[in-house]
Write an enzyme that holds these catalytic residues in place. Sequence first.
Site, short mmCIF file in Angstrom:
data_model
loop_
_atom_site.label_atom_id
_atom_site.label_comp_id
_atom_site.label_asym_id
_atom_site.label_seq_id
_atom_site.Cartn_x
_atom_site.Cartn_y
_atom_site.Cartn_z
N ASN A 183 0.94 -1.17 0.07
CA ASN A 183 -0.23 -0.04 -0.05
C ASN A 183 0.90 1.14 0.02
OD1 ASN A 183 1.00 0.36 2.70
ND2 ASN A 183 -1.15 -0.23 3.65
N THR A 217 -1.70 -0.32 -3.67
CA THR A 217 -2.97 -0.03 -3.30
C THR A 217 -3.00 1.31 -2.54
OG1 THR A 217 -2.78 -1.18 -1.25
CG2 THR A 217 -4.14 -2.25 -3.17
N GLY A 250 -7.30 4.88 -5.01
CA GLY A 250 -7.57 3.93 -6.01
C GLY A 250 -6.45 2.99 -5.91
N ASP A 291 -6.40 -6.96 2.48
CA ASP A 291 -6.31 -8.31 2.38
C ASP A 291 -7.20 -8.77 1.36
OD1 ASP A 291 -4.28 -8.28 4.36
OD2 ASP A 291 -5.89 -8.53 5.85
N SER A 342 -15.46 -5.63 0.44
CA SER A 342 -15.15 -5.76 1.88
C SER A 342 -15.40 -4.82 2.86
CB SER A 342 -13.81 -6.53 2.07
OG SER A 342 -12.90 -5.47 1.96
N SER A 352 -15.57 -10.24 6.35
CA SER A 352 -16.30 -9.50 5.44
C SER A 352 -15.97 -9.67 4.08
CB SER A 352 -15.69 -8.03 5.82
OG SER A 352 -14.27 -8.07 5.36
O1 RIB Z 1 -5.06 -6.63 7.60
C1 RIB Z 1 -6.02 -6.63 8.77
C2 RIB Z 1 -5.41 -7.70 9.42
O2 RIB Z 1 -4.22 -7.07 10.18
C3 RIB Z 1 -6.27 -8.01 10.87
O3 RIB Z 1 -7.46 -9.05 10.53
C4 RIB Z 1 -5.52 -8.16 12.00
O4 RIB Z 1 -5.50 -9.60 12.62
C5 RIB Z 1 -4.08 -7.92 11.37
O5 RIB Z 1 -3.33 -8.85 11.32
#
Ligand code: RIB
Length: 313
Positions: free
Chosen positions: A186, A222, A227, A254, A284, A293
Amino acid sequence: MRKKVVVLGSFVTDLTSRSEKLPIPGETVLGSSFQMGPGGKGSNQAVAAHRAGADVTMITKVGRDVFGREALEFYRSEGMDTTYFLMDDRHATGSALINVDSVTAQNQIVVVIGACDHITHEDLETCRAQIEGAGILLLQHEINSSAQYEAIEMAHRAGVQIILNPAPAAEIPGEIMKKLDVVTPNETEVQALTGIFVRNGEDAKRAAEVLFQKGVKQVVITMGKQGAFAADKNRSEWIPRIPVEARDTTGAGDAFNGGFVMAMSEGKDLFTSLRYGNVTGALSVTRAGSSPSMPTREDIQRLYQETYLNKEQ
Ligand code: RIB
């Protein structure tokens, strides 16, 4: 044919509270809700890719404790394989304390990776066939770096495509960088890797050039509200964020990585995969939690059609 995706990364239990304001150091604020659930960047990405339709195997390490048992139960309920959940007799399952601002949907996270900080050479040997037999190996920085580097070497020798989501920000040795096919930082993480503060597509291009010089083949950045961006040595493209009503941004990166990797595993090109990542990330944030999510294939396909129909190459 779909490539097999192997994720080597963290499972941690997320302990999430929501409040109208995030506390500053030394402050206590009253919250409005609390939720406990599956998280960890590695696991969130594995779940996102699985729900998006990829063939995923998760390799992680958990303690023999309540959180570890809940991890196994959650994976079974998702219909995901738990064969490569390594069990740690001495260290606890990781956990993350997450505060979500219910007004802005922004968060603060402190993650203690616990057992995921203790993945040994012997552990990796038990997973060697999975790693070497993968089509794509996806990693993050929430496991001990010795295990991360060893797995990258193993996968590289076997000709596996290696994708690193370098989160949370950390240094990457030059020798390891050269072995990475794709990196997906990011805006904060790319600054840690290149020294360039990325505010727009032009900055992103300059940062990508620095990463190419370090030996990476493809770059995805990201940029939150700005964007997302992708580049290989011949082409680069920036795409805007998809406007949605944000409820909780935890795990948005994620989700992006899970959707992106699903598309790459189906043989879609970098720029189409970028769009799948963008759609998955956007969906999400409309829901609370991290792993819970993650959107389904159907939802992703619907928003993809609405957003990009007739624009895909
Ligand atoms: O990217 C989000 C995640 O970062 C969370 O779920 C938390 O566990 C951390 O690891």
